[in-house]
Design a protein around this motif. Structure first.
Motif, PDB file in Angstrom:
ATOM      1  N   PRO A  78      36.135  38.811  33.241  1.00 45.36           N
ATOM      2  CA  PRO A  78      35.154  39.549  33.838  1.00 45.36           C
ATOM      3  C   PRO A  78      35.972  40.336  34.391  1.00 45.36           C
ATOM      4  O   PRO A  78      37.164  41.234  34.861  1.00 45.36           O
ATOM      5  N   GLU A  79      34.776  41.672  34.384  1.00 51.28           N
ATOM      6  CA  GLU A  79      34.746  43.327  35.746  1.00 51.28           C
ATOM      7  C   GLU A  79      36.315  42.703  36.398  1.00 51.28           C
ATOM      8  O   GLU A  79      37.058  43.890  36.579  1.00 51.28           O
ATOM      9  N   ASN A  80      36.048  42.745  37.350  1.00 53.13           N
ATOM     10  CA  ASN A  80      37.012  42.437  38.247  1.00 53.13           C
ATOM     11  C   ASN A  80      38.508  42.294  38.624  1.00 53.13           C
ATOM     12  O   ASN A  80      38.865  42.806  38.624  1.00 53.13           O
ATOM     13  N   VAL A  81      38.193  40.962  37.445  1.00 52.53           N
ATOM     14  CA  VAL A  81      39.376  41.000  36.806  1.00 52.53           C
ATOM     15  C   VAL A  81      40.723  42.243  36.430  1.00 52.53           C
ATOM     16  O   VAL A  81      41.680  42.526  35.917  1.00 52.53           O
ATOM     17  N   ARG A  82      39.644  43.033  34.785  1.00 50.16           N
ATOM     18  CA  ARG A  82      39.829  43.921  34.433  1.00 50.16           C
ATOM     19  C   ARG A  82      40.203  45.177  35.675  1.00 50.16           C
ATOM     20  O   ARG A  82      40.702  45.833  35.003  1.00 50.16           O
ATOM     21  N   PHE A  83      39.516  45.310  35.816  1.00 50.69           N
ATOM     22  CA  PHE A  83      39.730  46.603  37.342  1.00 50.69           C
ATOM     23  C   PHE A  83      41.076  46.369  38.240  1.00 50.69           C
ATOM     24  O   PHE A  83      41.472  47.200  37.889  1.00 50.69           O
ATOM     25  N   LYS A  84      41.658  45.513  38.080  1.00 49.78           N
ATOM     26  CA  LYS A  84      42.966  45.236  39.297  1.00 49.78           C
ATOM     27  C   LYS A  84      43.508  46.028  38.495  1.00 49.78           C
ATOM     28  O   LYS A  84      45.186  46.706  38.669  1.00 49.78           O
ATOM     29  N   ASN A 136      40.947  53.188  39.993  1.00 42.70           N
ATOM     30  CA  ASN A 136      40.773  52.199  40.946  1.00 42.70           C
ATOM     31  C   ASN A 136      42.177  52.639  41.661  1.00 42.70           C
ATOM     32  O   ASN A 136      43.941  53.040  41.510  1.00 42.70           O
TER      33      ASN A 136
END
Ligand SMILES: O=C(O)CCC(=O)C(=O)O
Ligand SMILES: [Fe+2]
Length: 337
Positions: free
Chosen positions: A61-67, A74
């Protein structure tokens, strides 16, 4: 579009000394002419497993990779060098990636920008991903060293001549790349005649690149005539080419061939591994077998004041906006402490 018949270097033929020398010569010949070749029978290389983990990672998921995104994308991230970069709509290069390296053990002179620790996703399966990536990195380091030994033999040098240039604190980078199909029309700058690119024409900057293209088409190289030719994928093989620094150190006799990637019809993955020297490695000289009187050499006779790899790389990275911004940011931060 013409297709290349690149030379194939078979590592299973490197066991006995006589064939090893012949393989080394073949490799150096390829680097003097077309500048690209295939490597077969790489110990420990499993293309299927590598592709499985590429798909796994870019499906997170995008939110996992965003970190894992670098600070540029970021603001909460501590990463400036390692980690992820996102797709950039409207750019010539339409790709997203994840990069890792090794922890620097002993080099205290290293610019802190390069001392960035690796980052890993926080999600189920991440431990296996980390284990796989770490062991794949080791496999690529071993292969890079082996190619470097062949290079030295083929150039008439002792096979371990360049070992101290790369060990123990190599800046080598492993990069997972994902090229999705564009969701918007490609910008005009990505169109060249009747082709559209998703990775623009460039030469690599460092020493040796080992590239997995799986079964995906798209990679092209530019011949000296200016003609572009396809580099078809070859099952369970790596594509190898060299970068500007090694080309410089051979007085331009070995070629840092320009290459690009054509836009895929379906999503594409690739995994380049950049086999790079230590930060403090002395790279300001021409390898003996390529010294000649009528060509300019990278000068500076005094070893201590000669060009070091890390500072050269840093300067080179400043040509790219995303790195320039981050290096300046980093220097500012360090100055504040
Ligand atoms: O994706 C590819 O096949 C090539 C990538 C490449 O040339 C690079 O990352 O330097
Ligand atoms: Fe490249």
């Amino acid at each position: 579009m013409a297709t290349s018949k690149l030379p194939v270097i078979d590592l299973s033929q490197c066991g006995d000394q006589q064939t090893r020398v012949a393989v080394a010569k073949k490799m150096v010949d390829a680097l003097k002419t077309v500048g690209f070749l295939y490597i077969d029978n790489i110990p420990g290389f499993d293309q299927k497993e590598l592709l499985k983990w590429c798909r796994w990672f870019f499906n997170l998921p995008e939110n996992v990779r965003f970190k894992l995104y670098r600070k540029l994308w970021n603001p909460n991230s501590k990463s400036v060098y390692r980690g992820c970069f996102p797709l950039q709509k409207g750019e010539i290069s339409y790709k997203e990636g994840f990069e890792m390296g090794q922890d620097i053990a002993t080099d205290e002179s290293i610019h802190p920008f390069f001392a960035d620790p690796n980052v890993w996703p926080e999600v189920e399966g991440a431990d296996e991903f980390k284990t796989f990536m770490t062991s794949f990195y080791t496999c690529m380091m071993r292969t890079g060293r082996q190619m470097c030994h062949l290079l030295c033999i083929g150039c008439g040098l002792k096979e371990d001549f360049l070992d101290s240039t790369f060990f123990p604190d190599s800046l080598s980078t492993l990069r997972l790349l994902h090229y999705p199909v564009r969701t918007e029309p490609a910008p005009d700058v990505a169109r060249h005649g009747n082709v559209t690119v998703c990775c623009s024409e460039h030469s690599d900057s460092g020493f040796i690149t080992l590239l997995s293209t799986f079964n995906f088409p798209g990679l092209q190289i530019k011949l000296e005539s200016g003609e572009w030719i396809d580099v078809p994928s070859r099952p369970n093989s790596l594509v190898m080419n060299i970068g500007d620094m090694l080309s410089k150190m051979t007085n331009g006799n070995l070629k840092a061939t320009r290459h690009r990637v054509l836009e895929p019809l379906d999503e594409r993955f690739s995994v380049p591994f950049f086999f790079e020297p230590n930060y403090a490695a002395d790279v300001g000289y021409v390898l003996d077998s390529f010294l000649s009187e009528n060509k300019t050499v990278i000068d500076s006779p005094d070893k201590e004041s000669r060009l070091k790899y890390g500072p050269w790389l840093l300067k080179k990275m400043m040509e790219f906006t995303e790195y320039r911004y981050m290096i300046e940011f980093f220097n500012q931060q360090s100055g504040d402490i």
